[in-house]
Design an enzyme around this catalytic site. Structure first.
Site, PDB file in Angstrom:
ATOM      1  CB  SER A 107      -2.918  -5.847  -6.284  1.00 54.67           C
ATOM      2  OG  SER A 107      -2.345  -5.299  -7.210  1.00 54.67           O
ATOM      3  CG  ASP A 118     -13.965   4.460 -12.038  1.00 58.12           C
ATOM      4  OD1 ASP A 118     -14.375   5.018 -10.976  1.00 58.12           O
ATOM      5  OD2 ASP A 118     -12.873   4.940 -12.635  1.00 58.12           O
ATOM      6  CE  LYS A 132       1.498  -4.322  -4.481  1.00 56.74           C
ATOM      7  NZ  LYS A 132       1.262  -4.583  -6.109  1.00 56.74           N
TER       8      LYS A 132
END
Length: 166
Positions: A107, A118, A132
């Site tokens: 999560s 990224d 998740k």
């Protein structure tokens, strides 16, 4: 409130910070430990989110805001296509960085690792994360029970949803 962040200086001026859960006080704890490591002459950083099951979206966003340059940190999108975006300001840190992850990193920990990846701000090291990538909202009921409903999906800055894949 329990400590969710610990840190120490390793040999070679490598700072090590472990985040065990994303709580309301995690960002303040992270900032204090980071400042202490910087005072000790830290030249590179390891952030450990292994076995971190997640927690508050606001907490992970606050820590990412400290680390990353200006831009999108994470966004959520509901089934109607409504987007909510959390962003970072221009201040950031600039150290070689490794983020440790494993199958129990879930999560909010995956949001953290995904944003670092990224932005190409560090190297992820470990095993595939839990997977998740959804937002769950708890609605209290009058009798004291509650209903937990999936209300949106998380996406990394580059638009990746890790749900089910890690």
């Amino acid at each position: 409130q329990l400590p969710s962040v610990v840190g120490e200086m390793l040999d070679g001026k490598i700072g090590y910070i472990q985040i065990s859960e994303w709580q309301t006080n995690t960002s303040a704890q992270f900032d204090a430990i980071l400042a202490d490591l910087e005072q000790q002459g830290m030249e590179s950083l390891i952030i450990d989110v292994r076995d971190n099951p997640g927690g508050l979206l606001s907490s992970v966003a606050d820590v990412l805001d400290t680390i990353l340059p200006e831009g999108t940190l994470v966004y959520t999108e509901d089934k109607y296509g409504n987007r909510s975006t959390l962003t970072s300001d221009a201040s950031c840190i600039d150290y070689p960085m490794v983020v440790l992850v494993n199958g129990n990193s879930a999560s909010a920990s995956e949001i953290f690792a995904g944003a670092i990846k990224d932005y190409q701000y560090g190297t992820l090291l470990g095993t595939t994360t839990f997977g998740k990538g959804i937002v769950q909202t708890i609605y209290p009921l009058q009798d004291g029970d509650a209903l937990k409903v999936t209300t949106a999906k998380y996406f990394t800055p580059n638009g990746v949803n890790i749900h089910g894949t890690g």
